[in-house]
Write an enzyme that holds these catalytic residues in place. Structure first.
Site, PDB file in Angstrom:
ATOM      1  N   GLU A  12       1.718   5.567  11.849  1.00 15.18           N
ATOM      2  CA  GLU A  12       2.736   4.647  10.874  1.00 15.18           C
ATOM      3  C   GLU A  12       3.901   4.913  11.649  1.00 15.18           C
ATOM      4  O   GLU A  12       4.178   5.576  12.506  1.00 15.18           O
ATOM      5  CB  GLU A  12       2.657   4.946   9.455  1.00 15.18           C
ATOM      6  CG  GLU A  12       1.513   4.870   8.907  1.00 15.18           C
ATOM      7  CD  GLU A  12       1.299   3.663   8.594  1.00 15.18           C
ATOM      8  OE1 GLU A  12       1.806   2.788   8.055  1.00 15.18           O
ATOM      9  OE2 GLU A  12       0.205   3.043   9.406  1.00 15.18           O
ATOM     10  N   ARG A  13       4.891   3.932  11.178  1.00  9.99           N
ATOM     11  CA  ARG A  13       6.245   3.757  11.901  1.00  9.99           C
ATOM     12  C   ARG A  13       7.059   5.080  11.359  1.00  9.99           C
ATOM     13  O   ARG A  13       7.002   5.513  10.133  1.00  9.99           O
ATOM     14  CB  ARG A  13       6.929   2.428  11.231  1.00  9.99           C
ATOM     15  CG  ARG A  13       6.230   1.181  11.720  1.00  9.99           C
ATOM     16  CD  ARG A  13       6.685   0.089  10.750  1.00  9.99           C
ATOM     17  NE  ARG A  13       5.626  -1.083  11.010  1.00  9.99           N
ATOM     18  CZ  ARG A  13       4.579  -1.359  10.119  1.00  9.99           C
ATOM     19  NH1 ARG A  13       4.360  -0.372   9.152  1.00  9.99           N
ATOM     20  NH2 ARG A  13       3.867  -2.197  10.453  1.00  9.99           N
TER      21      ARG A  13
ATOM     22  N   LYS B  42       0.742  -1.114  -0.038  1.00  9.16           N
ATOM     23  CA  LYS B  42       0.044  -0.017  -0.025  1.00  9.16           C
ATOM     24  C   LYS B  42       0.869   1.297  -0.015  1.00  9.16           C
ATOM     25  O   LYS B  42       0.754   2.476  -0.745  1.00  9.16           O
ATOM     26  CB  LYS B  42      -0.790  -0.081   1.254  1.00  9.16           C
ATOM     27  CG  LYS B  42      -1.744  -1.103   1.321  1.00  9.16           C
ATOM     28  CD  LYS B  42      -2.952  -1.061   2.444  1.00  9.16           C
ATOM     29  CE  LYS B  42      -2.182  -1.024   3.910  1.00  9.16           C
ATOM     30  NZ  LYS B  42      -1.342  -2.365   4.075  1.00  9.16           N
TER      31      LYS B  42
END
Length: 456
Positions: free
Chosen positions: A185-186, A159
């Site tokens: 997110e990371r 994605k």
């Protein structure tokens, strides 16, 4: 954040990121409260009125060090961020503070993070496709200019890579401005994206707003709204093409679930918050086109356990103009991008909007791939030689088309060792027509794999 109201309150109780505050008159829902301690300022957003003289607020930073009885100030204003052209080229947090090591953002304009969408009479319908040079997307589920596209998939199916490639392609093809919301997110992914955008020379036409995985649910919930406020300001400033990207919309839903639980609401279906539909709509309904310009949104959506019937997916999907489903089965075969050609759809896949040629070609390709999928079990058990001559021809062409719709991406060229390619829409349609007519039947499947346009 300066205080515009000198009303002082006291901390009554602290439950992790939830803070109960005592005092009168009560601040309005959505207003920002601040508390100063340990040489820092804690920002909170009022979420509930729990008594005649008490409110419950969601903290946007860690509450370690906050104690009962500490003084809290009401700013008298909702959460807002700096907006407008001054934000271009900057990386900031949900409050508008710089994360790129640069000076404070000098914008004189601040916009409320939570706002109503434009009046219906001022909005324009999204009726034009946005070619990206990504073959599988442009053919089967074209992105909509001024519309909303969702990239659905489980963990590790590509994605983020597809979103970054789209961002790179649109920045190069259309010279629009981009607003990127990194929600939950990371930090590694955000760090890499920031550096890649600077190296590609597109950061000066981009704004990045990060609320990372290790931050409070209040930050992760509001990050998308902060980024959207920046996008709306750029649209109103005369930037006709504004690209709004969010990675990952499911983390926004997840943050809402955490906040709902912390506020004591009874969970709904599969543990999600009872306000799921409203919260998703409050974000999605602001992504619109007006006479001033178009906001084109591309949002990555994590699909829990690869279950497309999950309530979060069901809440998001009706708002979208195009749905790109990334399938683990495709990725396992080495088909990248791992677009599922039968599950992916676009509202603009209509002959009146995309033209007879595009519609006819996409339909024929989809029919070939659908027939191949129906025959896969028979082929696995009996072999392709047991098929009729017509079915063998369809399978042969479907397999070549499946491999032709793969493509090396620019953003991962350093990792794959293959230069990224983009393919114009007309060229791609011509190639597909020749595949369907049998012009490439003599080619090996490998010759169709991971390449751009076919030799004419």
């Amino acid at each position: 954040m300066a205080s515009s109201s000198n009303l002082a309150f006291r901390v009554l109780a602290i439950h992790g990121p939830v803070v109960d505050v005592l005092g009168t008159p009560l601040p309005q829902l959505g207003h920002v409260l601040t508390a100063r301690f340990d040489a820092r300022e804690l920002v909170m957003v009022v979420a509930q009125h729990i008594a005649e003289n008490a409110v419950r607020a969601i903290a946007l930073q860690a509450t370690e060090g906050l104690a009962r009885g500490m003084m809290v100030m009401d700013t008298g204003a909702p959460l807002s961020v700096p907006a407008g052209p001054a934000t271009l080229g900057r990386l900031m947090d949900v409050l508008g503070n710089p994360l790129d090591g640069g000076p404070p953002i000098s914008s004189t304009t601040r916009r409320p993070v939570i706002a109503a969408p434009p009046p219906l009479a001022q909005t324009l319908p999204a009726e034009e496709i946005l070619p990206t040079g990504i073959k599988a997307v442009d053919l089967l589920c074209p992105f909509v200019r001024g519309g909303k596209t969702g990239l659905f998939g489980g963990a590790g199916v590509g994605k983020t890579v597809l979103m970054m490639e789209f961002m790179h392609a649109v920045g190069k093809l259309y010279r629009g401005v981009s607003v990127f919301a990194g929600v939950g997110e990371r930090i590694r992914e955000g760090h890499e994206l920031w550096h890649e955008m600077r190296e590609a020379g597109v950061m000066d036409r981009s704004v990045m707003v990060f609320g990372q995985m290790d931050e409070t649910p209040g930050v992760r919930f509001h990050t998308g709204f902060s980024a959207l406020a920046c996008a709306e300001a750029l649209r109103e400033a005369g930037h006709a093409e504004v690209l709004f990207l969010m990675d990952n919309l499911f983390r926004f839903v997840q943050a809402g679930t955490e906040i709902s639980g912390l506020l004591g609401r009874m969970p709904s279906t599969v543990g999600y918050q009872p306000t799921l539909q409203t919260e998703v709509a409050s974000l999605e309904e602001r992504i619109l086109s007006t006479a001033q310009g178009a906001i084109t949104a591309v949002q990555a959506v994590y699909v829990p356990a690869d279950d497309m019937s999950d309530p979060s997916v069901a809440a998001i999907r009706p708002h979208l103009d195009a749905v790109v489903v990334l399938a683990r089965e495709q990725a396992a075969r080495g088909i990248y991008p791992a677009v599922d050609p039968l599950a992916s759809t676009s509202r603009l896949m209509d002959a009146r909007l995309v033209g007879q040629r595009h519609h006819r070609t996409a339909l024929a390709v989809r029919e070939h791939l659908a027939r191949y999928k129906e025959l896969e079990d028979i082929i696995a058990m009996l072999g392709v030689d047991e098929l009729s001559q017509d079915d063998r021809r369809i399978v042969t062409r479907a397999r070549r088309l499946q491999r032709y719709l793969t493509q090396p991406f620019q953003v991962v060229a350093d990792h794959t060792g293959m230069s990224g390619v983009t393919v114009p829409l007309d060229t791609m349609l011509g190639d597909c027509e020749r595949f369907l007519d049998g012009a490439y039947d003599a080619l090996t499947e490998q010759a169709c794999y991971m390449r751009g346009a076919m030799p004419s």
